[in-house]
Enzyme design. Sequence first.
Site, PDB file in Angstrom:
ATOM      1  N   TYR A  57       0.825  -1.212   0.000  1.00  0.00           N
ATOM      2  CA  TYR A  57       0.000   0.000   0.000  1.00  0.00           C
ATOM      3  C   TYR A  57       0.859   1.261   0.000  1.00  0.00           C
ATOM      4  O   TYR A  57       0.359   2.352  -0.291  1.00  0.00           O
ATOM      5  CB  TYR A  57      -0.907   0.051   1.230  1.00  0.00           C
ATOM      6  CG  TYR A  57      -1.929  -1.049   1.337  1.00  0.00           C
ATOM      7  CD1 TYR A  57      -2.149  -1.960   0.306  1.00  0.00           C
ATOM      8  CD2 TYR A  57      -2.681  -1.188   2.495  1.00  0.00           C
ATOM      9  CE1 TYR A  57      -3.082  -2.978   0.433  1.00  0.00           C
ATOM     10  CE2 TYR A  57      -3.629  -2.198   2.629  1.00  0.00           C
ATOM     11  CZ  TYR A  57      -3.815  -3.095   1.604  1.00  0.00           C
ATOM     12  OH  TYR A  57      -4.742  -4.099   1.739  1.00  0.00           O
ATOM     13  N   HIS A 115       0.326 -11.757   2.058  1.00  0.00           N
ATOM     14  CA  HIS A 115      -0.689 -11.001   1.332  1.00  0.00           C
ATOM     15  C   HIS A 115      -1.441 -11.833   0.292  1.00  0.00           C
ATOM     16  O   HIS A 115      -2.651 -11.660   0.114  1.00  0.00           O
ATOM     17  CB  HIS A 115      -0.046  -9.783   0.666  1.00  0.00           C
ATOM     18  CG  HIS A 115      -1.004  -8.657   0.456  1.00  0.00           C
ATOM     19  ND1 HIS A 115      -0.629  -7.340   0.521  1.00  0.00           N
ATOM     20  CD2 HIS A 115      -2.337  -8.634   0.189  1.00  0.00           C
ATOM     21  CE1 HIS A 115      -1.674  -6.570   0.301  1.00  0.00           C
ATOM     22  NE2 HIS A 115      -2.717  -7.330   0.093  1.00  0.00           N
TER      23      HIS A 115
END
Length: 282
Positions: A57, A115
Amino acid sequence: MSEPELIDSSETRIATRHVEIPAIGFGTWQLEGSAAERAVTTALEAGYTHIDTAQIYDNEKQVGDAIAKSGLNRSSIFLTTKIWIENFSPSSFQDSLQQSLEKLQTDYVDLLLLHWPNEDADMELTFRELNQVHNEGLTKHIGVSNFTKAWLRDAIAALDAPVVNNQIECHPFLDQSVMVKECRASDVVVTAYSPLARGKVFENETINAIAKKHGKSAVQVSLRWLNQNGIVAIPKGSSEEHIKANLDIFDFRLEEEDMAAINRLGSRGGRLIDPDFAPEWD
């Protein structure tokens, strides 16, 4: 999603034998720079105690700055980050986590996730690295994100500590009942990302009708639906009004007929997040 398992309407945390996670967290995907720091600051001021970020991110520093400036005790915040797939190898896993911790200005995270499953990585070695950082106290809990049933079972078998979480796309238009059932059978909490289906809930007549009946918004009804299914949600928000409203879902309860109507909206084809490297979904 079919046959939801309802939880007590007073619950603000989703708990298993191994972990308690605040039921509504603040998601930071696509929040960048000063906007990310402002949004996290607003969320903390509004009463959020669960913040979700990730290496990919590119906002861990801003999240860390907001937490540091908040004056809140670190122990009062449930902080999640995720190891990106390019950092799964032993040569970069721990270094990347140390960089994340430095950006977040903390010695540990409460939850560290892989992730995505990565078929190009030696996942046995990746699981070993996750074991190691947990043993070293760099994370209190470990989990995964976007893992299918088979991948989840492999992780549970390979990891020494309990896999406490699988963060997956989950919203009223995607039937995730198979994955939710699998997770519950293994005492794994499901966290819903994109819980508002990228805004699609605003446009749905069924959800809006239920919202009108309860004097709530379509967003609040969608989040309450997840909550009553025992699923953690991490909606994003940019304005103070929306950030506060997303947390205001514990003063009403969806009736059985409301839950059933929203359940019927979901389909296996309702997925919105499906990158090229995604696994073959259950």
